[in-house]
Design a protein around this motif. Structure first.
Motif, PDB file in Angstrom:
ATOM      1  N   GLY A  60       0.059  12.726  12.354  1.00 42.04           N
ATOM      2  CA  GLY A  60      -0.919  13.041  11.302  1.00 42.04           C
ATOM      3  C   GLY A  60      -1.103  11.888  10.329  1.00 42.04           C
ATOM      4  N   ARG A  61      -2.110  12.064   9.467  1.00 42.73           N
ATOM      5  CA  ARG A  61      -2.455  10.983   8.536  1.00 42.73           C
ATOM      6  C   ARG A  61      -1.495  10.931   7.350  1.00 42.73           C
ATOM      7  NH1 ARG A  61      -8.162   9.529   9.512  1.00 42.73           N
ATOM      8  NH2 ARG A  61      -9.022  11.155  10.830  1.00 42.73           N
ATOM      9  N   SER A  62      -1.292   9.733   6.849  1.00 42.38           N
ATOM     10  CA  SER A  62      -0.587   9.595   5.565  1.00 42.38           C
ATOM     11  C   SER A  62      -1.638   9.538   4.464  1.00 42.38           C
ATOM     12  CB  SER A  62       0.261   8.328   5.558  1.00 42.38           C
ATOM     13  OG  SER A  62      -0.577   7.199   5.681  1.00 42.38           O
ATOM     14  N   GLN A  63      -1.207   9.700   3.243  1.00 45.29           N
ATOM     15  CA  GLN A  63      -2.106   9.661   2.088  1.00 45.29           C
ATOM     16  C   GLN A  63      -1.704   8.504   1.189  1.00 45.29           C
ATOM     17  OE1 GLN A  63      -4.478  12.124   1.692  1.00 45.29           O
ATOM     18  NE2 GLN A  63      -3.778  13.130   3.570  1.00 45.29           N
ATOM     19  N   ARG A  73      -8.353   6.092   8.944  1.00 48.24           N
ATOM     20  CA  ARG A  73      -7.549   5.897   7.728  1.00 48.24           C
ATOM     21  C   ARG A  73      -6.345   6.833   7.730  1.00 48.24           C
ATOM     22  NH1 ARG A  73     -12.145   6.737   3.373  1.00 48.24           N
ATOM     23  NH2 ARG A  73     -12.618   8.323   4.933  1.00 48.24           N
ATOM     24  N   GLY A  74      -5.229   6.324   7.282  1.00 48.69           N
ATOM     25  CA  GLY A  74      -4.027   7.149   7.206  1.00 48.69           C
ATOM     26  C   GLY A  74      -3.206   7.134   8.487  1.00 48.69           C
ATOM     27  N   PHE A  75      -3.809   6.681   9.557  1.00 44.89           N
ATOM     28  CA  PHE A  75      -3.043   6.593  10.808  1.00 44.89           C
ATOM     29  C   PHE A  75      -2.409   5.220  10.923  1.00 44.89           C
ATOM     30  CE2 PHE A  75      -5.828  10.098  12.323  1.00 44.89           C
ATOM     31  CZ  PHE A  75      -4.818  10.975  12.640  1.00 44.89           C
ATOM     32  N   ILE A  85      -7.682  13.702  17.319  1.00 43.88           N
ATOM     33  CA  ILE A  85      -7.855  12.763  16.200  1.00 43.88           C
ATOM     34  C   ILE A  85      -8.964  11.773  16.479  1.00 43.88           C
ATOM     35  CG2 ILE A  85      -5.524  12.870  15.263  1.00 43.88           C
ATOM     36  CD1 ILE A  85      -5.156  10.141  16.941  1.00 43.88           C
ATOM     37  N   LYS A  86     -10.036  12.240  17.084  1.00 45.25           N
ATOM     38  CA  LYS A  86     -11.114  11.293  17.379  1.00 45.25           C
ATOM     39  C   LYS A  86     -11.607  10.594  16.122  1.00 45.25           C
ATOM     40  CE  LYS A  86     -13.132  12.498  21.761  1.00 45.25           C
ATOM     41  NZ  LYS A  86     -14.183  13.230  22.469  1.00 45.25           N
ATOM     42  N   GLY A  87     -11.532  11.298  15.002  1.00 45.37           N
ATOM     43  CA  GLY A  87     -11.892  10.668  13.734  1.00 45.37           C
ATOM     44  C   GLY A  87     -13.386  10.463  13.555  1.00 45.37           C
ATOM     45  N   VAL A  88     -14.183  11.044  14.436  1.00 45.62           N
ATOM     46  CA  VAL A  88     -15.643  10.852  14.339  1.00 45.62           C
ATOM     47  C   VAL A  88     -16.247  11.884  13.383  1.00 45.62           C
ATOM     48  CG1 VAL A  88     -17.806  10.766  15.627  1.00 45.62           C
ATOM     49  CG2 VAL A  88     -15.671   9.984  16.666  1.00 45.62           C
ATOM     50  N   ASP A 108      -6.897   1.525   6.900  1.00 49.38           N
ATOM     51  CA  ASP A 108      -6.405   1.284   5.540  1.00 49.38           C
ATOM     52  C   ASP A 108      -5.146   0.419   5.473  1.00 49.38           C
ATOM     53  OD1 ASP A 108      -4.714   3.157   6.536  1.00 49.38           O
ATOM     54  OD2 ASP A 108      -4.991   4.626   4.940  1.00 49.38           O
ATOM     55  N   LYS A 168       0.842  -1.202   0.000  1.00 46.97           N
ATOM     56  CA  LYS A 168       0.000   0.000   0.000  1.00 46.97           C
ATOM     57  C   LYS A 168       0.872   1.245   0.000  1.00 46.97           C
ATOM     58  CE  LYS A 168      -4.038  -2.208   1.478  1.00 46.97           C
ATOM     59  NZ  LYS A 168      -4.744  -2.733   2.647  1.00 46.97           N
ATOM     60  N   ILE A 209     -21.477   4.388  16.056  1.00 49.42           N
ATOM     61  CA  ILE A 209     -20.526   5.470  15.822  1.00 49.42           C
ATOM     62  C   ILE A 209     -19.528   5.000  14.763  1.00 49.42           C
ATOM     63  CG2 ILE A 209     -19.002   4.700  17.682  1.00 49.42           C
ATOM     64  CD1 ILE A 209     -18.381   7.570  18.297  1.00 49.42           C
ATOM     65  N   THR A 210     -19.146   5.902  13.863  1.00 47.83           N
ATOM     66  CA  THR A 210     -18.147   5.556  12.848  1.00 47.83           C
ATOM     67  C   THR A 210     -16.871   6.341  13.117  1.00 47.83           C
ATOM     68  OG1 THR A 210     -19.866   5.167  11.228  1.00 47.83           O
ATOM     69  CG2 THR A 210     -17.649   5.501  10.375  1.00 47.83           C
ATOM     70  N   ILE A 211     -15.755   5.631  13.141  1.00 48.75           N
ATOM     71  CA  ILE A 211     -14.463   6.280  13.407  1.00 48.75           C
ATOM     72  C   ILE A 211     -13.563   6.109  12.197  1.00 48.75           C
ATOM     73  CG2 ILE A 211     -12.407   6.227  14.856  1.00 48.75           C
ATOM     74  CD1 ILE A 211     -14.283   5.137  17.059  1.00 48.75           C
ATOM     75  N   ASP A 212     -13.087   7.237  11.708  1.00 47.44           N
ATOM     76  CA  ASP A 212     -12.230   7.210  10.526  1.00 47.44           C
ATOM     77  C   ASP A 212     -10.767   7.229  10.967  1.00 47.44           C
ATOM     78  OD1 ASP A 212     -10.904   7.489   8.188  1.00 47.44           O
ATOM     79  OD2 ASP A 212     -11.807   9.407   7.621  1.00 47.44           O
ATOM     80  N   MET A 250      -7.838   5.230  19.156  1.00 45.84           N
ATOM     81  CA  MET A 250      -9.118   5.846  18.783  1.00 45.84           C
ATOM     82  C   MET A 250     -10.283   4.928  19.151  1.00 45.84           C
ATOM     83  SD  MET A 250      -7.685   7.296  15.172  1.00 45.84           S
ATOM     84  CE  MET A 250      -8.926   8.396  14.522  1.00 45.84           C
TER      85      MET A 250
END
Lengths: 364, 72
Positions: free
Chosen positions: A150-153, B8-10, A361-364, B36, A83, B3-6, B18
């Motif tokens: 932080g997030r990667s892409q 991705r990328g972490f 970064i709760k991501g919600v 991911d 990936k 609840i949806t937790i994103d 999380m």
């Protein structure tokens, strides 16, 4: 869905065992004492082979490292886990790589070698492992307080392939410019004539073992930093079982091969300045925890397309060059002239990164 | 409540952290995690099981996974 055997309890134990046994075998085949495998030392030797530093005793293009990355790439491609991704604070990861290496070279070994030193009877390794756990513990405090890079892409496939291709290039250089007996230079590559850099198993054996370990470690997510981190953070022992397995099997292998020599004094490529064995590994452990993986894991992640992990590895190679060019690395005699200052600076830099890189970064 | 937790990328341990944060209140009956990487998928599943949650579904969408986690 095919279940990934390696990701289970027995899988990680098997992988730890394989690494422990093969490390002992590599030492028997010619690698330095208690250094069958050492990611930090071997990346340092690669920096030397490329002439990034001029410490004549630690220059060799270690095929194990090349094998780790390519083995991981093969595993990732075979199981559709390649990936390509990047963009999660690369410059911070580079700097963490630099100081992780400096810390490891003050102790004289990465976490893998700390375990192998222990399995070879080197008591100084206990102090280093305590430091490693201490550094990771500090890292966990940051993680609990929201630290993240932080997030990667997701990115182009070729971005993920760049680092494995660099490794393939290094391998080509080894074939193009093989070691010439009695010469310290072959084409563009430097080869140590004495010291740890001159001690190595035959190229093909190192490469094949590297590929096997890389493949197995990618499948199992083997990580020494993660073992301590998950224990401290979540009370999870999954990765730790792999680590314990590594030590036990390396110990048995060393015992059988006559490589077990208990003691503190006169251990191979080690010193007895315990404060700095401890502090060096605190720095390394903290840097690994902040970067999300031990040096081995960063190589396996690079193999599966993680460009940020690759930047960390490049940081480590640069860190090795800095360490040997400016007298930061230790030797069996003790710490280098500027090693103590470098540990202090490294800890300040890591604390800066830990305190400032926080985000909800709760991501919600 | 669902609840949806994103995540991705972490990379790890963030997705697990999380998840842990999300179940802290104990009010969530169903948690859907988006990750991911396969390592994150395995780590989140393992964490869920250790907290006595059930992983009822793992759906692959392209390069990503949607993990459904339900409280007993």
């Amino acid at each position: 869905m095919v279940k990934n055997f390696f990701a289970g309890r027995w899988g990680i134990i098997c992988v730890g065992a394989v690494i422990g046994i093969l490390a002992g075998v590599l030492q028997k085949m010619g690698n330095p004492g208690n250094m069958g495998i050492c990611v930090a030392c071997f990346e340092r030797d690669i920096a030397g082979a490329l002439g990034l530093h001029r410490a004549g005793v630690v220059q060799y293009m270690r095929p194990e490292i090349i094998g780790f990355v390519l083995g991981s790439l093969i595993a990732a491609l075979s199981f559709k886990e390649f990936k390509p991704r990047s963009g999660s604070a690369p410059i911070a990861r580079f700097v963490l790589g630099v100081f992780a290496m400096i810390g490891a070279l003050v102790f004289l070994g990465c976490p893998w070698r700390a375990l192998l030193r222990l399995a070879g009877g080197d008591g100084n390794a206990i102090i280093g492992l305590l430091g490693l756990a201490g550094g990771i513990w500090i890292g966990v405090l940051f993680l609990k307080n929201g630290y993240n890079l932080g997030r990667s892409q997701a990115t182009h496939k070729s971005v993920g392939l760049i680092f494995p291709l660099i490794m393939l290039g290094f391998l080509c250089l080894m074939f193009l410019y093989p070691q010439v007996a009695g010469e310290n230079k072959s084409g563009v590559l430097l080869y140590s004539l004495k010291g740890p850099g001159a001690m190595h198993a035959p190229l093909f054996i190192s490469l094949v073992i590297g590929l096997v370990v890389g493949f197995a470690a990618q499948r199992s997510r083997f990580c020494t930093m993660g073992a301590f981190r998950d224990l401290i953070l979540f009370r999870h022992i999954h990765l730790l079982t792999g680590l314990i397995s590594l030590v036990l099997f390396a110990f048995v292998t060393n015992f059988v091969l006559g490589q077990f020599n208990p003691g503190f004094e006169g251990q191979p490529v080690a010193h007895t300045m315990q404060v700095w064995n401890f502090a060096g590994m605190v720095l390394a452990g903290l840097a690994f925890a902040l970067a999300g993986g031990c040096p081995g894991r960063q190589l396996f992640l690079s193999g599966e397309g993680d460009g940020d992990a690759a930047v960390f590895v490049l940081g480590m190679i640069m860190g090795a060059a800095i360490a040997h060019n400016f007298g930061l690395a230790s030797s069996p005699k003790g710490v280098g002239p500027h090693g103590i200052a470098a540990v202090a600076v490294g800890l300040i830099v890591c604390l800066f990164i830990g305190f400032t890189m926080r985000k909800n970064i709760k991501g919600v | 409540m669902s609840i949806t937790i994103d995540a991705r990328g972490f990379s790890c341990p963030q997705p697990v952290l999380m998840f842990m944060e999300a179940i802290k209140s104990g009010n969530e009956k169903e948690i859907i995690m988006l990750v991911d990487t396969d390592a994150s998928k395995e780590n989140v599943s393992r964490a869920a099981e250790s907290k006595k949650y059930n992983v009822t579904d793992i759906r692959q969408q392209g390069d990503e996974y949607q993990i459904t986690i339900v409280k007993d």
